[in-house]
Design a protein around this motif. Structure first.
Motif: not given
Length: 290
Positions: A98-110
């Motif tokens: 979950l941590s890795v997915i959140l990092t990846a998705l939020s890094s794109v959304a940011v």
């Protein structure tokens, strides 16, 4: 601020290497698992992209910081988690996937949300408009696309095609990230050496409150949304442990102001100290989990 080739060229390259490391830890199956049970990801992304930046704006206003320091606090809050959050989640016995997915998705959304929140902060913080400081959408989009999205995709491709090589490179990436962060903090201290103590005293309390508030908000949000303890830990860590290397990149290359970057430098130190408490607390929680 006078830019050097180390900052103009070296920093984006170093951050791209770090983001490749995040890609190396991702597989298509990670996304498939979260897609089958997306509630934790939805909760985490909502908090990361909305509640966390709002908290940053509130803290910046509450402490009455100078405009540039206040904008630095907002910039930190608008920044996603990074590879460090994934490591801390692992050590705290949280849900690493979950941590890795959140990092990846939020890094794109940011790529879109960071300029938006910085703009909101610039309008709300007294005196910030007088500084005429903005985060240009086009320049920021291109920069983040090059140092975040593309490197993450390259890392995923390498992991899929050459897993053994990917595992070796992934260990090296963490060291690169730590070294770069230390060098950046040293550079800020040297650049602001005449008033560094006054600036740290000014921004330190706000940064400490922000870090602790984000960790608590993450845990509470996940608990209210009835997520499992491992997911609560992952979201709390993801909210509190930021990719401050990215924050410093924006402060240096887009904004060009040491004072904005100082908030990120101080936050980096604070978050590593509180990370020990999070790891300790997470392990205790998981030992008592039913």
């Amino acid at each position: 601020m006078d830019q050097s080739p180390l900052i103009d060229i070296g920093l984006p390259i170093a951050l791209a290497i770090i983001m490749v490391g995040i890609g190396l830890s991702l597989t298509k199956e990670d996304f498939a698992v979260q897609a089958r049970s997306p509630w934790a990801t939805i909760v985490g992304l909502f908090g990361q992209l909305v509640l966390v930046p709002l908290t940053g704006v509130a803290v910046a206003l509450a402490f009455g910081l100078s405009p540039m320091l206040a904008l630095g606090v907002v910039l930190v809050a608008a920044t996603p988690g990074g590879a460090t959050s994934n490591l801390i989640t692992y050590l705290a016995r949280g849900n690493v996937a979950l941590s890795v997915i959140l990092t990846a998705l939020s890094s794109v959304a940011v790529i879109l949300t960071l300029p938006m929140w910085f703009g909101i902060g610039a309008r709300l913080i007294p005196g910030a408009a007088d500084e005429e400081v903005t985060v240009p959408l086009g320049q920021t989009f291109g920069l983040l696309l090059g140092v975040i999205l593309i490197p993450v995709l390259l890392g995923m491709i390498l992991r899929a095609r050459k897993p053994a090589l990917a595992a070796r490179i992934e260990r090296f990436v963490g060291i690169v990230g730590l070294v770069v962060l230390v060098l950046l903090i040293v550079g800020i201290v040297l650049g602001e050496r005449d008033r560094i103590v006054d600036l740290i005293v000014a921004v330190g309390p706000a940064v400490i409150v922000l870090n602790l508030a984000l960790i608590v908000i993450g845990g509470l949000l996940a608990w209210i949304c009835r997520l499992r303890r491992a997911e609560q830990i992952a979201i709390a860590v993801e909210f509190g442990i930021k990719n401050t290397t990215l924050t410093l990149l924006i402060a240096f290359t887009v904004i060009g102001d040491d004072e904005v970057g100082l908030a990120a430098a101080v936050y980096s130190i604070v978050m590593y100290l509180t990370a020990f408490l999070v790891v300790y607390g997470g392990r205790r929680l998981m030992r008592t989990a039913v």
